[in-house]
Design a protein around this motif. Structure first.
Motif, mmCIF file in Angstrom:
data_model
loop_
_atom_site.group_PDB
_atom_site.id
_atom_site.type_symbol
_atom_site.label_atom_id
_atom_site.label_comp_id
_atom_site.label_asym_id
_atom_site.label_seq_id
_atom_site.Cartn_x
_atom_site.Cartn_y
_atom_site.Cartn_z
ATOM 1 N N ARG A 35 0.805 -1.231 0.000
ATOM 2 C CA ARG A 35 0.000 0.000 0.000
ATOM 3 C C ARG A 35 0.835 1.277 0.000
ATOM 4 N NH1 ARG A 35 -4.663 -1.713 4.331
ATOM 5 N NH2 ARG A 35 -5.345 -3.610 3.259
ATOM 6 N N ILE A 36 2.121 1.173 0.296
ATOM 7 C CA ILE A 36 2.898 2.432 0.376
ATOM 8 C C ILE A 36 3.893 2.479 -0.777
ATOM 9 C CG2 ILE A 36 4.480 3.812 1.798
ATOM 10 C CD1 ILE A 36 2.974 2.536 4.229
ATOM 11 N N TYR A 37 4.862 1.630 -0.768
ATOM 12 C CA TYR A 37 5.866 1.732 -1.832
ATOM 13 C C TYR A 37 5.261 1.508 -3.210
ATOM 14 C CZ TYR A 37 10.246 2.302 0.787
ATOM 15 O OH TYR A 37 11.289 2.804 1.528
ATOM 16 N N ASP A 38 4.324 0.558 -3.325
ATOM 17 C CA ASP A 38 3.766 0.269 -4.659
ATOM 18 C C ASP A 38 2.922 1.417 -5.179
ATOM 19 O OD1 ASP A 38 3.417 -3.386 -4.570
ATOM 20 O OD2 ASP A 38 5.133 -2.018 -4.634
ATOM 21 N N ALA A 39 2.629 2.407 -4.298
ATOM 22 C CA ALA A 39 1.855 3.562 -4.767
ATOM 23 C C ALA A 39 2.739 4.526 -5.560
ATOM 24 C CB ALA A 39 1.263 4.297 -3.570
ATOM 25 N N PHE A 40 4.059 4.349 -5.471
ATOM 26 C CA PHE A 40 4.987 5.278 -6.143
ATOM 27 C C PHE A 40 5.239 4.831 -7.573
ATOM 28 C CE2 PHE A 40 6.614 8.200 -2.946
ATOM 29 C CZ PHE A 40 6.173 7.624 -1.765
ATOM 30 N N HIS A 41 5.535 5.825 -8.425
ATOM 31 C CA HIS A 41 5.962 5.514 -9.794
ATOM 32 C C HIS A 41 7.178 4.597 -9.761
ATOM 33 C CE1 HIS A 41 3.719 7.629 -12.876
ATOM 34 N NE2 HIS A 41 3.523 8.615 -12.019
ATOM 35 N N TYR A 42 7.349 3.780 -10.805
ATOM 36 C CA TYR A 42 8.505 2.861 -10.822
ATOM 37 C C TYR A 42 9.814 3.643 -10.762
ATOM 38 C CZ TYR A 42 9.479 4.219 -15.612
ATOM 39 O OH TYR A 42 9.801 4.952 -16.730
ATOM 40 N N ASP A 43 9.801 4.874 -11.345
ATOM 41 C CA ASP A 43 11.088 5.601 -11.429
ATOM 42 C C ASP A 43 11.189 6.694 -10.363
ATOM 43 O OD1 ASP A 43 10.197 7.869 -14.177
ATOM 44 O OD2 ASP A 43 9.148 7.256 -12.329
ATOM 45 N N ALA A 44 10.395 6.546 -9.280
ATOM 46 C CA ALA A 44 10.465 7.543 -8.195
ATOM 47 C C ALA A 44 11.854 7.500 -7.554
ATOM 48 C CB ALA A 44 9.398 7.226 -7.153
ATOM 49 N N HIS A 45 12.404 8.654 -7.189
ATOM 50 C CA HIS A 45 13.735 8.694 -6.557
ATOM 51 C C HIS A 45 13.671 7.947 -5.217
ATOM 52 C CE1 HIS A 45 17.472 10.104 -4.851
ATOM 53 N NE2 HIS A 45 17.774 10.717 -5.958
ATOM 54 N N PRO A 46 14.594 7.038 -4.968
ATOM 55 C CA PRO A 46 14.539 6.245 -3.730
ATOM 56 C C PRO A 46 14.505 7.082 -2.460
ATOM 57 C CG PRO A 46 16.197 5.362 -5.221
ATOM 58 C CD PRO A 46 15.726 6.638 -5.831
ATOM 59 N N MET A 47 15.084 8.296 -2.489
ATOM 60 C CA MET A 47 15.012 9.132 -1.282
ATOM 61 C C MET A 47 13.584 9.598 -1.032
ATOM 62 S SD MET A 47 17.378 9.451 0.864
ATOM 63 C CE MET A 47 17.011 10.911 1.812
ATOM 64 N N GLY A 48 12.821 9.724 -2.108
ATOM 65 C CA GLY A 48 11.403 10.079 -1.944
ATOM 66 C C GLY A 48 10.653 8.947 -1.267
ATOM 67 N N LEU A 49 10.968 7.708 -1.683
ATOM 68 C CA LEU A 49 10.315 6.548 -1.053
ATOM 69 C C LEU A 49 10.767 6.415 0.404
ATOM 70 C CD1 LEU A 49 10.191 5.723 -4.211
ATOM 71 C CD2 LEU A 49 9.788 3.440 -3.320
ATOM 72 N N LEU A 50 12.069 6.580 0.641
ATOM 73 C CA LEU A 50 12.585 6.385 2.008
ATOM 74 C C LEU A 50 12.020 7.423 2.961
ATOM 75 C CD1 LEU A 50 14.674 4.676 3.703
ATOM 76 C CD2 LEU A 50 16.203 6.630 3.414
ATOM 77 N N THR A 51 12.028 8.691 2.534
ATOM 78 C CA THR A 51 11.517 9.766 3.397
ATOM 79 C C THR A 51 10.046 9.539 3.726
ATOM 80 O OG1 THR A 51 13.102 11.259 2.340
ATOM 81 C CG2 THR A 51 11.304 12.283 3.576
ATOM 82 N N MET B 211 20.800 6.077 -5.272
ATOM 83 C CA MET B 211 20.803 5.373 -3.993
ATOM 84 C C MET B 211 21.844 5.939 -3.019
ATOM 85 S SD MET B 211 18.589 3.064 -3.323
ATOM 86 C CE MET B 211 19.340 1.988 -2.099
ATOM 87 N N PHE B 212 22.718 6.827 -3.490
ATOM 88 C CA PHE B 212 23.836 7.244 -2.634
ATOM 89 C C PHE B 212 23.350 7.926 -1.351
ATOM 90 C CE2 PHE B 212 27.155 7.808 -6.288
ATOM 91 C CZ PHE B 212 26.961 6.481 -6.646
ATOM 92 N N THR B 213 22.373 8.818 -1.473
ATOM 93 C CA THR B 213 21.907 9.531 -0.268
ATOM 94 C C THR B 213 21.139 8.591 0.648
ATOM 95 O OG1 THR B 213 21.745 11.507 -1.647
ATOM 96 C CG2 THR B 213 20.700 11.620 0.507
ATOM 97 N N VAL B 214 20.517 7.589 0.058
ATOM 98 C CA VAL B 214 19.829 6.561 0.861
ATOM 99 C C VAL B 214 20.862 5.840 1.728
ATOM 100 C CG1 VAL B 214 18.534 4.407 0.729
ATOM 101 C CG2 VAL B 214 17.983 6.275 -0.832
ATOM 102 N N LEU B 215 22.025 5.544 1.154
ATOM 103 C CA LEU B 215 23.089 4.878 1.918
ATOM 104 C C LEU B 215 23.560 5.774 3.053
ATOM 105 C CD1 LEU B 215 25.137 3.484 -1.107
ATOM 106 C CD2 LEU B 215 23.524 2.242 0.330
ATOM 107 N N PHE B 216 23.638 7.065 2.762
ATOM 108 C CA PHE B 216 24.030 8.031 3.803
ATOM 109 C C PHE B 216 23.000 7.973 4.952
ATOM 110 C CE2 PHE B 216 25.293 11.545 6.112
ATOM 111 C CZ PHE B 216 26.036 12.503 5.466
ATOM 112 N N ALA B 217 21.724 7.901 4.576
ATOM 113 C CA ALA B 217 20.650 7.905 5.590
ATOM 114 C C ALA B 217 20.715 6.671 6.486
ATOM 115 C CB ALA B 217 19.288 8.000 4.912
#
Ligand code: SDX
Length: 421
Positions: free
Chosen positions: A118-134, A373-379
């Motif tokens: 219900r959450i991640y699958d609501a995002f576009h396939y090409d959504a920036h991973p930091m948008g999904l993580l935040t 993914m680099f900023t995701v790794l930082f997070a």
């Protein structure tokens, strides 16, 4: 000479003496002496927002210590989860404390299956991973309503364990979503960095993790674990000061980290190197930096006016990784940039040296991570630091963050009806 300052209000001729303690002065003394006169400090470059015993930076000498332990020793000898324990609890764990901490975190890595559906699958396939993580971290608060009981130290610690445990799961899922690949569940038999790499890259059968790459991941997570009152940690403290729950406070930190001036810089460095393109174009690019047309991403720091100690360790680790993955072709560009910058008065006068983000992206890229993914790794790495500061703020009983301003807008004026404008 007394460790103090004396302030005189020339309008009244009165003075007060304020002691200098721990390298600072108590602004409340100023407020009492000069009501209605505020320090103007955009960017908080001259303001100590709090007292803290977690991390110490010495910007002039390029020193970084977590709870008094030098970063060089921790990177060399410790593990990320041991460092996370140190940051949160203030001391290195005994064997029993370490094993219990690792067990708890290892067994909290799963997220509710609704998360994916219900959450991640609501995002576009090409959504920036930091948008999904935040978004994902903020959404976690809805799965653990008890997290609002922030005055309860036991409940606070439960959320701290959950967040440290689940960040790699959310991060890897954000990547798999962007690749259109099925998610890989956490594997409790793997160590923390290895479990993350497995969730990122496993496709079907066994996924072999080269020990050098696992170690490099561990070192990068340790180096990113905390950095005192940086922009994202300040965001976590400010949001947390309103007594929001820790998931919401960490989501605010993720949002701050996303910016290219902060945690987004590692992605921006690779984009900058790609824009330069060829070794022969480095000189002309550096001229555009000196003219102010471009920023040298991965260089400069609010605190370090010397070489960022983390950049030194990352640069060394990069060579170990390249032994396994093959040299990143952009390394020569980066080395040339560093050579020019460290010998050019423009950069020396402005005390611009490589920071943590300058070489880290080269390693991430060689390990197969896409730049998004680099900023995701930082997070993932910074999560224990954010939570240690949030918890410290709760223990300090801090007041809500509410700075003042110097108003420069129009004086009072009467409304003019639209018909008369
Ligand atoms: C991180 O705070 C932390 O601890 C952050 C961090 C952490 O672990 O949490 O260490 C992680 O965010 C590292 C920084 C990553 N960001 C970048 O690499 C982006 C590029 N760097 C800059 O944008 C800048 O250096 C900052 C944002 C890092 C620091 O900005 P400051 O302290 O506000 O410095 P400034 O912008 O006032 O610059 C001072 C002078 C200016 O020159 P003048 O206008 O006075 O002539 O230095 C120049 C700037 O133009 N300058 C740069 C520059 N950084 C500053 N010029 C070219 N390239 C740069 N990178």
């Amino acid at each position: 000479m007394p460790e103090s300052i004396t302030i005189t209000d020339n309008r009244s001729g009165t003075s007060i003496e304020i002691p200098i303690e721990n390298g600072g002065i108590d602004a409340a003394e100023w407020r009492r002496f000069l009501p209605g006169v505020w320090f103007c400090d955009p960017g908080l470059a001259t303001t100590a927002a709090t007292t803290s015993s977690i991390t110490e930076l010495d910007g002039d000498n390029g020193v970084l210590r977590y709870r008094g332990y030098p970063i060089e020793q921790l990177a060399e000898q410790s593990s990320f989860l041991e460092v996370a324990y140190l940051l949160v609890h203030g001391e290195l764990p005994t064997r029993a404390q370490h094993d219990e901490w690792v067990y708890e975190i290892t067994h909290h890595t799963f997220v509710h299956d609704n998360f994916r559906k219900r959450i991640y699958d609501a995002f576009h396939y090409d959504a920036h991973p930091m948008g999904l993580l935040t978004s994902g971290v903020a959404a976690l608060s809805t799965f653990y309503p008890e997290a609002k009981e922030i005055e309860n130290p036991k409940i606070r610690m439960e959320q701290i364990v959950r967040l440290i445990a689940k960040m790699p799961t959310l991060a890897a899922a954000a990547y798999r979503h962007s690749q259109g690949q099925p998610y890989v569940f956490p594997d409790n038999l793997l160590g923390y960095p290895e479990n993350f790499l497995n969730m990122m890259y496993r496709m079907g059968g066994e996924y072999e993790i080269h020990p050098v790459l696992g170690k490099a991941m561990e070192i990068l997570l340790i180096l990113h674990a905390d950095h005192e009152q940086n922009c994202s940690t300040t965001a976590a403290r400010v949001v947390g000061s309103s007594h929001a729950d820790p998931y919401t406070s960490v989501a605010a930190a993720c949002a701050a980290l996303y910016g290219p001036r902060h945690g987004g810089a590692n992605e921006a460095v690779i984009n900058m190197l790609d824009e330069i393109g060829d070794y022969s174009d480095v000189d002309s690019f550096m001229k555009t930096v000196k003219s102010g047309e471009n920023r040298l991403m991965g260089f400069g720091h609010r605190v370090y006016k010397n070489y960022d100690p983390r950049a030194k360790i990352i640069k060394k680790s990069a060579y170990d990784v390249f032994e396994v993955t093959g040299k990143n072709p952009r390394l020569d560009l980066a080395l040339k940039i560093e050579e020019i910058a460290t010998n050019d008065s423009y950069f020396i006068d402005r005390r611009l040296y490589p920071n943590v983000d300058f070489y880290s992206g080269l390693i991430y890229q060689s390990m197969g991570f896409p730049t998004e993914m680099f900023t995701v790794l930082f997070a993932i790495g910074r999560t224990p630091g954010w939570l240690a500061h949030w918890n410290e703020m709760m223990e300090q009983g801090s007041r809500i963050a509410r700075p003042r301003q110097l108003y420069t807008g129009p004086e009072m004026r009467d409304f003019v009806p639209l018909s008369e404008r």
